[in-house]
Design an enzyme around this catalytic site. Structure first.
Site, PDB file in Angstrom:
ATOM      1  N   GLU A 270       0.817  -1.227   0.000  1.00 53.37           N
ATOM      2  CA  GLU A 270       0.000   0.000   0.000  1.00 53.37           C
ATOM      3  C   GLU A 270       0.848   1.274   0.000  1.00 53.37           C
ATOM      4  OE1 GLU A 270      -3.862   0.003   2.378  1.00 53.37           O
ATOM      5  OE2 GLU A 270      -2.482   1.180   3.616  1.00 53.37           O
ATOM      6  N   ARG A 273       4.310   7.149  -1.128  1.00 56.76           N
ATOM      7  CA  ARG A 273       5.564   7.828  -1.458  1.00 56.76           C
ATOM      8  C   ARG A 273       6.326   7.129  -2.591  1.00 56.76           C
ATOM      9  NH1 ARG A 273       8.268  10.799   2.104  1.00 56.76           N
ATOM     10  NH2 ARG A 273       6.995   9.855   3.742  1.00 56.76           N
ATOM     11  N   TYR A 313       9.112  18.328   8.827  1.00 54.15           N
ATOM     12  CA  TYR A 313       9.964  17.205   9.259  1.00 54.15           C
ATOM     13  C   TYR A 313      11.459  17.491   9.150  1.00 54.15           C
ATOM     14  CZ  TYR A 313       5.617  14.941   7.614  1.00 54.15           C
ATOM     15  OH  TYR A 313       4.325  14.606   7.353  1.00 54.15           O
ATOM     16  N   CYS A 342       5.746  35.216   5.105  1.00 57.31           N
ATOM     17  CA  CYS A 342       6.113  36.074   6.219  1.00 57.31           C
ATOM     18  C   CYS A 342       6.265  35.190   7.459  1.00 57.31           C
ATOM     19  CB  CYS A 342       5.024  37.127   6.404  1.00 57.31           C
ATOM     20  SG  CYS A 342       5.522  38.382   7.539  1.00 57.31           S
TER      21      CYS A 342
HETATM   22  C1  LIG Z   1      -2.721   3.536   6.211  1.00 58.00           C
HETATM   23  C2  LIG Z   1      -1.621   4.030   5.355  1.00 58.00           C
HETATM   24  N1  LIG Z   1      -1.286   3.334   4.265  1.00 58.00           N
HETATM   25  C3  LIG Z   1      -0.310   3.743   3.437  1.00 58.00           C
HETATM   26  C4  LIG Z   1       0.390   4.893   3.706  1.00 58.00           C
HETATM   27  C5  LIG Z   1       1.432   5.305   2.729  1.00 58.00           C
HETATM   28  O1  LIG Z   1       2.683   5.474   3.271  1.00 58.00           O
HETATM   29  P1  LIG Z   1       3.889   5.751   2.299  1.00 58.00           P
HETATM   30  O2  LIG Z   1       3.549   6.947   1.500  1.00 58.00           O
HETATM   31  O3  LIG Z   1       5.058   5.961   3.182  1.00 58.00           O
HETATM   32  O4  LIG Z   1       4.053   4.546   1.435  1.00 58.00           O
HETATM   33  C6  LIG Z   1       0.107   5.648   4.842  1.00 58.00           C
HETATM   34  C7  LIG Z   1       0.895   6.843   5.182  1.00 58.00           C
HETATM   35  O5  LIG Z   1       1.398   7.001   6.261  1.00 58.00           O
HETATM   36  C8  LIG Z   1      -0.936   5.205   5.692  1.00 58.00           C
HETATM   37  O6  LIG Z   1      -1.260   5.892   6.798  1.00 58.00           O
END
Ligand SMILES: Cc1ncc(COP(=O)(O)O)c(C=O)c1O
Length: 422
Positions: A270, A273, A313, A342
């Site tokens: 899933e 990023r 971050y 600003c």
């Molecule tokens: C439930 C869930 N799935 C998937 C992701 C995707 O994470 P990433 O973009 O690090 O793959 C997140 C992000 O934190 C998430 O909260």
């Protein structure tokens, strides 16, 4: 894929289209996404039975549609993201379910939507089991388990352990199974997502926890999800993750469960990023070059209202210069890159804690463009109207052609819905 990342200091094109052309045609700041990179990253993950794109990373309709066209299913974390999934062509239902709602709560809209459209739910709290079970008994659900540990690129993106609000605490599985029985729902899936931008070492630990949880639930389990969290290389010489090795770990867990249960288990991943980050570039224009004591600043027309990761971050993004004219061969020097807001924290070259850092970049002049790279994930989606700045335009580059996929906000958009009581 090479094993380590390299980034140019001068960038003249994105997906075959000149940066100067993109900037002139669409203005700045503008996000540009390279479709080929998104497709390449999806292809890296084909060994998994289902690639469930976490659209929170980049939910532009064109991006969600693109991943759908290339065989991915989608994760939605809000009613708004369910609407986006529909608008991008996903239909509820299917196996694996085309849309999964993953959250720790239902608000009224999300509960209404999942019930009305029979959308598969990944429950992140025991209360969600009751709330769904009361209005839609007999459904298959997934449980998001917090395995008791987590890890992310920042403490703020760590979604496991007792400091995290996410998921069902691993020791409460038994209680959840009693709730499940009470409502006549069936746990068909388990999901674990320990954080965003973590590393292989921590991701690998999740397999054992998944195996244990699945054995506790038993034979109703037909799918397991490894969650997202796959890191990307944001810095020069950082290594790319070994996907084959990662798949191998999960495949072993899946096979053990298949042997135990005597039926096929579907293995999902899933990521957000991993799919979207490297495709995205934020193009800004250098509007001031100034010296403050020992520091030279490039001040550009994009700020943390456009890309919040550095201020949120202390995240590092590769930065390049796209000269608007003149010599491409430029000497390097150390500079700080800031935006127009600003607010002193509006610095793209900062470390966690807000400490300003210098970056070696080519000498640039007013009117040159500055490109913030690897900005396709958690970029535009986290943008705001702070300082009453309209949100940037978004452009997709595909097969050497550029397409506007979201108009820059207008000043009318900025004021929409506001009124002064008479
Ligand atoms: C439930 C869930 N799935 C998937 C992701 C995707 O994470 P990433 O973009 O690090 O793959 C997140 C992000 O934190 C998430 O909260």
């Amino acid at each position: 894929m090479p094993t380590v990342a390299t980034f140019p200091s001068i960038r003249t094109e994105i997906g075959g289209v000149a940066v100067t052309e993109l900037a002139k045609q669409y203005g700045t700041p503008t996000y540009v996404y390279d479709a080929a990179k998104i497709i390449e990253r999806l292809n890296d993950l084909r060994a998994f039975d289902a690639i469930r794109y976490a659209q929170k990373a980049n939910s532009n309709l064109t991006v969600v549609d693109l991943v759908r066209q290339h065989g991915a299913v989608v994760d939605s974390v809000s009613a708004g993201e369910i609407h986006r999934a529909f608008a991008a062509g996903f239909k509820p239902g299917g196996e694996p379910p085309a849309i999964v709602y993953t959250a720790d709560i239902f608000d009224k809209d999300s509960l209404d939507l999942v019930v009305k459209h029979d959308i598969h739910v990944n429950c992140g709290s025991p209360n969600m089991i009751d709330q769904l079970g009361e209005v839609a008994p007999g459904r298959n659900i997934t449980l998001r388990i917090n395995p008791g540990f987590g890890h992310g690129h920042s403490q703020k993106t760590n979604t496991g352990g007792d400091q995290s609000k996410h998921g069902i605490w691993h020791e409460q599985l038994d209680d959840c199974l009693r709730r499940v029985d009470r409502h006549g729902v069936c746990v068909s899936g388990l999901h674990m997502h320990i954080g965003s931008g973590t590393d292989l070492e921590h991701l690998a630990q999740v397999c054992g926890s998944m195996e244990q949880a699945a054995l506790e639930v038993g034979r109703t389990i037909t799918s397991i999800s490894a969650g997202g969290g796959l890191p990307i290389a944001y810095k020069e010489d950082e290594s790319f993750i070994d996907i084959e090795q990662y798949f191998g770990l999960w495949d072993t867990t899946r096979k053990k469960l298949e042997e135990e249960f005597g039926h096929k288990i579907s293995l999902e991943i899933e990521p957000g990023r991993y799919i979207a980050a490297e495709s995205g570039y934020l193009i800004a224009e250098i509007r001031a070059v100034k010296t403050m004591g020992d520091n030279k600043f490039y001040v550009v027309d994009a700020g943390f209202n456009n890309l919040a990761r550095p201020i949120m971050y202390g995240s590092y993004h590769p930065i390049s210069i796209a000269p608007s004219s003149g010599e491409l061969d430029r000497p390097m020097h150390d500079v700080v890159v800031g935006g127009p807001l600003c607010e002193s924290g509006d610095i793209f070259t900062q470390e966690e804690g807000g400490f300003v850092a210098k970056r070696s970049l080519p000498v640039a002049n007013l009117g040159d463009y500055l490109v913030i790279e690897c900005a396709g994930a958690y970029g535009f989606v986290m943008s705001s109207n702070y300082n009453s700045k309209p949100m940037a335009a978004e452009v997709l580059v595909k097969d050497g052609a550029a397409h506007l996929v979201r108009e820059r906000q207008s000043y009318e958009d900025l004021l929409r819905g506001e009124s002064i009581p008479k």
